[in-house]
Motif scaffolding. Structure first.
Motif, PDB file in Angstrom:
ATOM      1  N   ALA A  44      61.058  19.242  78.155  1.00  0.00           N
ATOM      2  CA  ALA A  44      61.932  20.317  78.615  1.00  0.00           C
ATOM      3  C   ALA A  44      63.377  19.881  78.472  1.00  0.00           C
ATOM      4  CB  ALA A  44      61.641  20.680  80.080  1.00  0.00           C
ATOM      5  N   PHE A  45      64.258  20.870  78.330  1.00  0.00           N
ATOM      6  CA  PHE A  45      65.691  20.579  78.365  1.00  0.00           C
ATOM      7  C   PHE A  45      66.157  20.555  79.815  1.00  0.00           C
ATOM      8  CE2 PHE A  45      66.096  21.856  73.834  1.00  0.00           C
ATOM      9  CZ  PHE A  45      66.823  20.747  73.410  1.00  0.00           C
ATOM     10  N   ARG A  46      66.871  19.491  80.150  1.00  0.00           N
ATOM     11  CA  ARG A  46      67.506  19.375  81.468  1.00  0.00           C
ATOM     12  C   ARG A  46      68.941  19.862  81.371  1.00  0.00           C
ATOM     13  NH1 ARG A  46      70.772  15.568  84.231  1.00  0.00           N
ATOM     14  NH2 ARG A  46      70.862  14.237  82.369  1.00  0.00           N
ATOM     15  N   ARG A  47      69.334  20.691  82.327  1.00  0.00           N
ATOM     16  CA  ARG A  47      70.730  21.123  82.403  1.00  0.00           C
ATOM     17  C   ARG A  47      71.531  19.975  83.021  1.00  0.00           C
ATOM     18  NH1 ARG A  47      70.545  25.839  86.096  1.00  0.00           N
ATOM     19  NH2 ARG A  47      68.508  25.044  86.717  1.00  0.00           N
ATOM     20  N   VAL A  48      72.340  19.341  82.220  1.00  0.00           N
ATOM     21  CA  VAL A  48      72.996  18.091  82.603  1.00  0.00           C
ATOM     22  C   VAL A  48      73.863  18.245  83.846  1.00  0.00           C
ATOM     23  CG1 VAL A  48      74.664  16.336  81.855  1.00  0.00           C
ATOM     24  CG2 VAL A  48      72.932  17.193  80.247  1.00  0.00           C
ATOM     25  N   ASP A  49      74.520  19.376  83.997  1.00  0.00           N
ATOM     26  CA  ASP A  49      75.437  19.564  85.121  1.00  0.00           C
ATOM     27  C   ASP A  49      74.747  20.096  86.379  1.00  0.00           C
ATOM     28  OD1 ASP A  49      77.507  18.710  83.501  1.00  0.00           O
ATOM     29  OD2 ASP A  49      78.046  20.748  82.863  1.00  0.00           O
ATOM     30  N   GLU A  50      73.460  20.386  86.313  1.00  0.00           N
ATOM     31  CA  GLU A  50      72.742  20.947  87.463  1.00  0.00           C
ATOM     32  C   GLU A  50      72.366  19.840  88.435  1.00  0.00           C
ATOM     33  OE1 GLU A  50      71.113  23.059  90.245  1.00  0.00           O
ATOM     34  OE2 GLU A  50      72.086  24.015  88.540  1.00  0.00           O
ATOM     35  N   ARG A  51      72.745  19.991  89.685  1.00  0.00           N
ATOM     36  CA  ARG A  51      72.462  18.973  90.708  1.00  0.00           C
ATOM     37  C   ARG A  51      71.438  19.451  91.728  1.00  0.00           C
ATOM     38  NH1 ARG A  51      74.366  16.624  87.236  1.00  0.00           N
ATOM     39  NH2 ARG A  51      76.273  15.355  87.151  1.00  0.00           N
ATOM     40  N   GLY A  52      70.866  20.630  91.512  1.00  0.00           N
ATOM     41  CA  GLY A  52      69.876  21.172  92.440  1.00  0.00           C
ATOM     42  C   GLY A  52      68.481  20.641  92.159  1.00  0.00           C
ATOM     43  N   GLY A  53      67.496  21.283  92.760  1.00  0.00           N
ATOM     44  CA  GLY A  53      66.129  20.803  92.665  1.00  0.00           C
ATOM     45  C   GLY A  53      65.387  21.255  91.428  1.00  0.00           C
ATOM     46  N   ASN A  54      65.958  22.202  90.661  1.00  0.00           N
ATOM     47  CA  ASN A  54      65.287  22.691  89.459  1.00  0.00           C
ATOM     48  C   ASN A  54      66.259  22.638  88.281  1.00  0.00           C
ATOM     49  OD1 ASN A  54      63.613  23.865  87.591  1.00  0.00           O
ATOM     50  ND2 ASN A  54      63.830  25.941  88.399  1.00  0.00           N
ATOM     51  N   PRO A  55      66.342  21.495  87.614  1.00  0.00           N
ATOM     52  CA  PRO A  55      67.343  21.332  86.562  1.00  0.00           C
ATOM     53  C   PRO A  55      66.906  21.850  85.201  1.00  0.00           C
ATOM     54  CG  PRO A  55      66.129  19.294  86.815  1.00  0.00           C
ATOM     55  CD  PRO A  55      65.573  20.246  87.853  1.00  0.00           C
ATOM     56  N   TRP A  56      65.678  22.376  85.077  1.00  0.00           N
ATOM     57  CA  TRP A  56      65.120  22.675  83.757  1.00  0.00           C
ATOM     58  C   TRP A  56      65.654  23.989  83.198  1.00  0.00           C
ATOM     59  CZ3 TRP A  56      63.724  18.127  82.946  1.00  0.00           C
ATOM     60  CH2 TRP A  56      63.074  17.378  83.916  1.00  0.00           C
ATOM     61  N   LEU A  57      65.974  23.966  81.919  1.00  0.00           N
ATOM     62  CA  LEU A  57      66.429  25.170  81.236  1.00  0.00           C
ATOM     63  C   LEU A  57      65.207  25.973  80.798  1.00  0.00           C
ATOM     64  CD1 LEU A  57      68.775  26.818  80.022  1.00  0.00           C
ATOM     65  CD2 LEU A  57      68.493  25.463  77.926  1.00  0.00           C
ATOM     66  N   SER A  58      65.156  27.242  81.204  1.00  0.00           N
ATOM     67  CA  SER A  58      64.033  28.102  80.842  1.00  0.00           C
ATOM     68  C   SER A  58      64.554  29.322  80.097  1.00  0.00           C
ATOM     69  CB  SER A  58      63.268  28.538  82.090  1.00  0.00           C
ATOM     70  OG  SER A  58      64.025  29.476  82.827  1.00  0.00           O
ATOM     71  N   ALA A  59      63.614  30.090  79.528  1.00  0.00           N
ATOM     72  CA  ALA A  59      63.996  31.313  78.825  1.00  0.00           C
ATOM     73  C   ALA A  59      64.523  32.375  79.778  1.00  0.00           C
ATOM     74  CB  ALA A  59      62.813  31.849  78.030  1.00  0.00           C
ATOM     75  N   GLY A  60      64.257  32.213  81.074  1.00  0.00           N
ATOM     76  CA  GLY A  60      64.861  33.120  82.039  1.00  0.00           C
ATOM     77  C   GLY A  60      66.377  33.010  82.028  1.00  0.00           C
ATOM     78  N   ARG A  61      66.891  31.824  81.717  1.00  0.00           N
ATOM     79  CA  ARG A  61      68.330  31.599  81.622  1.00  0.00           C
ATOM     80  C   ARG A  61      68.819  31.730  80.175  1.00  0.00           C
ATOM     81  NH1 ARG A  61      70.657  29.208  86.105  1.00  0.00           N
ATOM     82  NH2 ARG A  61      69.195  28.570  87.746  1.00  0.00           N
ATOM     83  N   LEU A  62      67.968  31.356  79.229  1.00  0.00           N
ATOM     84  CA  LEU A  62      68.341  31.402  77.817  1.00  0.00           C
ATOM     85  C   LEU A  62      67.176  31.983  77.019  1.00  0.00           C
ATOM     86  CD1 LEU A  62      70.415  30.690  75.603  1.00  0.00           C
ATOM     87  CD2 LEU A  62      69.274  28.456  75.396  1.00  0.00           C
ATOM     88  N   PRO A  63      67.112  33.321  76.877  1.00  0.00           N
ATOM     89  CA  PRO A  63      65.996  33.943  76.155  1.00  0.00           C
ATOM     90  C   PRO A  63      65.804  33.429  74.735  1.00  0.00           C
ATOM     91  CG  PRO A  63      67.221  35.591  77.393  1.00  0.00           C
ATOM     92  CD  PRO A  63      68.013  34.323  77.480  1.00  0.00           C
ATOM     93  N   ASP A  64      66.879  32.920  74.117  1.00  0.00           N
ATOM     94  CA  ASP A  64      66.779  32.388  72.751  1.00  0.00           C
ATOM     95  C   ASP A  64      65.732  31.282  72.635  1.00  0.00           C
ATOM     96  OD1 ASP A  64      68.826  34.070  72.111  1.00  0.00           O
ATOM     97  OD2 ASP A  64      70.288  32.511  71.627  1.00  0.00           O
ATOM     98  N   LEU A  65      65.443  30.579  73.726  1.00  0.00           N
ATOM     99  CA  LEU A  65      64.490  29.468  73.664  1.00  0.00           C
ATOM    100  C   LEU A  65      63.130  29.900  73.136  1.00  0.00           C
ATOM    101  CD1 LEU A  65      64.965  27.274  76.881  1.00  0.00           C
ATOM    102  CD2 LEU A  65      65.375  26.623  74.503  1.00  0.00           C
ATOM    103  N   ILE A  66      62.744  31.135  73.430  1.00  0.00           N
ATOM    104  CA  ILE A  66      61.451  31.665  72.985  1.00  0.00           C
ATOM    105  C   ILE A  66      61.308  31.556  71.468  1.00  0.00           C
ATOM    106  CG2 ILE A  66      60.179  33.836  72.697  1.00  0.00           C
ATOM    107  CD1 ILE A  66      59.732  32.977  75.406  1.00  0.00           C
TER     108      ILE A  66
END
Length: 244
Positions: A44-66
């Motif tokens: 999975a891609f980790r959002r480098v600047d995310e400091r919360g409990g769910n750092p993973w980049l999903s298609a919910g945030r970036l539909p292009d990933l699909i």
């Protein structure tokens, strides 16, 4: 008094998703381990600047990933992809700087590819849905719906062929195949859906009527999650038995 085991159907299709939110791959058979299907959601891609409990980049945030496709261009001892094809057709090394830069550009923030041995799952390590449920949601949404929208590992062709039949499996155990020590999964909960089911698995175009139909029909649940209780081999066509 114990309830007799019930044969509920057969495996219609198997899928795994090596990289979270990227295009999945259909399988004829797969090894079911203690952390789900071998090779499923291990990257999975980790959002480098995310400091919360769910750092993973999903298609919910970036539909292009699909529209990014994991590829295996050389042997990997874990059976995982080595490259990714971008929506434009360019093939980039999985852990290369070019892929991270391309995804980060689209996301608007830096990302880093990560490999997790036990996988990155939302609720549990195996997702199961019946094809009748997929058809019913498509009927209510008045659009063609592919099972891949729901990112399942196992699609069930149910004997009863009833939509949302999976809700009644919660609390039971599904066994796959006829061997004495057949692989098995404890059904732990209904699968609450997110906006990812609105995304076309072949292009990422949105269809919000899909999630609206799921909400109306079954309180936004479609399919079930399961936890592995016995490992083994799954294959398309295997019988599925519900035990309680």
């Amino acid at each position: 008094m114990p309830i007799e085991p019930i044969e509920i159907g057969r495996i219609e299709a198997l899928f795994r998703y090596p990289v979270k939110s990227m295009r999945g791959e259909p399988l004829e058979s797969a090894t079911l381990g203690w952390h789900g299907l071998e090779g499923d959601r291990r990257l999975a891609f980790r959002r480098v600047d995310e400091r919360g409990g769910n750092p993973w980049l999903s298609a919910g945030r970036l539909p292009d990933l699909i529209s990014f496709t994991p590829l295996r261009r050389q042997d990997d001892r874990d059976g995982l992809p080595t490259h990714v094809r971008t929506p434009e057709g360019e093939e980039l090394p999985l852990f290369g700087e070019a892929l991270a830069a391309e995804v980060g550009r689209r996301h608007g923030a830096p990302v880093q590819m990560m490999k997790l041995r036990q996988g990155i799952f939302d609720e549990a390590s195996l997702s199961v849905i019946a094809s009748a449920t997929v058809r019913e949601i498509g009927r209510l949404a008045e659009t063609s719906v592919d099972a891949r929208r729901f990112r399942p590992n196992v699609v069930v062709r149910s004997t009863r062929d009833l939509p949302f039949e999976e809700d009644g499996w919660v609390g039971g155990v599904l066994t796959f195949g006829e061997a004495d020590e057949a692989p098995a999964v404890a059904v732990t909960l209904r699968d609450p859906r997110c906006t990812m089911i609105n995304l076309d698995p072949d292009g990422g175009s949105p269809a919000p009527e899909v999630m609206k139909a799921c909400v109306r029909a079954n309180e936004n649940h479609a399919g079930i999650y399961g936890t592995v209780t016995r490992i083994g081999r799954l294959a398309v066509g295997q019988t599925i038995v519900l035990r309680r």
